[in-house]
Write a protein that holds these residues in place. Structure first.
Motif, short mmCIF file in Angstrom:
data_model
loop_
_atom_site.label_atom_id
_atom_site.label_comp_id
_atom_site.label_asym_id
_atom_site.label_seq_id
_atom_site.Cartn_x
_atom_site.Cartn_y
_atom_site.Cartn_z
N GLU A 36 -14.39 -21.12 -30.99
CA GLU A 36 -13.82 -20.61 -31.46
C GLU A 36 -12.73 -21.25 -31.87
O GLU A 36 -11.70 -20.64 -32.95
CB GLU A 36 -13.29 -19.25 -30.53
N TYR A 37 -12.78 -22.19 -31.15
CA TYR A 37 -11.10 -23.24 -31.52
C TYR A 37 -11.58 -23.17 -32.83
O TYR A 37 -10.39 -23.52 -33.05
CB TYR A 37 -11.17 -24.65 -29.79
N VAL A 38 -12.26 -23.54 -32.72
CA VAL A 38 -12.71 -24.73 -34.01
C VAL A 38 -12.27 -23.73 -35.21
O VAL A 38 -11.92 -23.64 -36.18
CB VAL A 38 -14.20 -25.17 -34.34
N THR A 39 -12.45 -22.48 -35.42
CA THR A 39 -12.30 -21.37 -36.12
C THR A 39 -10.84 -21.02 -36.38
O THR A 39 -9.96 -20.84 -37.15
CB THR A 39 -12.68 -20.23 -35.56
N VAL A 40 -10.34 -20.81 -34.60
CA VAL A 40 -8.95 -20.25 -34.67
C VAL A 40 -7.67 -21.49 -35.66
O VAL A 40 -6.70 -21.45 -36.33
CB VAL A 40 -8.67 -19.83 -33.58
#
Length: 267
Positions: A36-40
């Motif tokens: 999720e960090y990669v996305t945000v």
């Protein structure tokens, strides 16, 4: 960067003994938070790129109109002159625009600037009105300040993101904050072409995943970003996520280190 996630998944679970079910679950939650960090992170880095692009378009606009069109989205400049500040620049993607980088954006991004983007000391505050990056709704406040030229004659900007949040199509929310320095190292000769830009990123980022797993990241060596094709050429990133600490991604050597063991990552 998504190509990194599959090796991480394998490493997390190989590192756990079969009878350590709780550790497996914790590792799975940490992996989800990292994914999720990669996305945000991608979404908010994109916001910075496109806000800067809009400010440069506003500065060079000579149409004499309050609204200019570029690739079917609209940029409104108020007041429309070269000297009056603060100035409000609105980017309206309406019901959706497929942009040059293959990303569909919709909604409104508003930037309030105290001076032009290239002026030392200028400050730029970006907010969002029903804005979507692909299927992700984006919220929060993005602050940028021009710090002037560094010793290498490259422009530096401080970047702060407060109350950053993206909401997925299924209603999950991911929180994000950032305090960083962004150095513009290539592409400044062509201010209206964002896609040849390169920059260095330093600082810290943190947040909470949709399952309330905290993560924090510290840039150990400057991350060298290229916009088209989107990639990270070099740099080292230290990551703590959930119960797993000191993950190190080395983009220069294409390795990831977890629990003191280094593994190659795909290009």
């Amino acid at each position: 960067m998504k190509k990194i996630i599959i090796p991480i998944l394998a490493i997390f679970f190989v590192s756990c003994e079969e009878n350590e079910l709780k550790k497996d679950i914790d590792s799975a939650s940490a992996l989800e938070a990292l994914t999720e960090y990669v996305t945000v992170n991608k979404v908010f880095q994109d916001v910075g790129n496109n806000s800067g692009d809009a400010l440069l378009i506003a500065e060079t606009s000579t149409s004499g109109k309050s609204t200019t069109s570029k690739n079917d989205f609209y940029i409104t400049i108020e007041p429309l002159d070269l000297t009056t500040f603060p100035k409000t620049i609105t980017i309206d993607y309406k019901t959706g625009v497929l942009c040059e980088d293959g990303i569909t954006r919709k909604g409104i991004v508003t930037i309030v600037s105290t001076d032009w983007y290239g002026k030392t000391g200028s400050k730029h505050t970006t907010t969002f009105d029903n804005y979507y990056h692909e299927g992700f709704k984006v919220e929060g406040t993005h602050y940028v300040e021009n710090l002037g030229l560094n010793q290498d004659d490259n422009l530096e900007y401080s970047v702060t993101i407060d109350n950053g949040k993206i909401t997925t199509e299924t209603g999950d929310t991911i929180n994000y904050t950032e305090n960083s320095t962004r150095t513009w190292v290539a592409g400044f000769e062509t201010p209206l072409n964002i896609w040849d830009d390169e920059y260095l990123l330093d600082g810290t980022q943190s947040g909470t995943s949709s399952n309330n797993v905290d993560y924090s990241l510290t840039i150990e060596e400057s991350l060298h970003f290229v916009l088209l094709p989107r990639s990270i050429k070099s740099g080292i990133l230290d990551i703590d996520v959930g119960n797993i600490e000191d993950i190190k991604i080395n983009y220069t050597e294409s390795t990831i280190t977890i629990l003191g063991v280094s593994y190659p990552i795909g290009a």
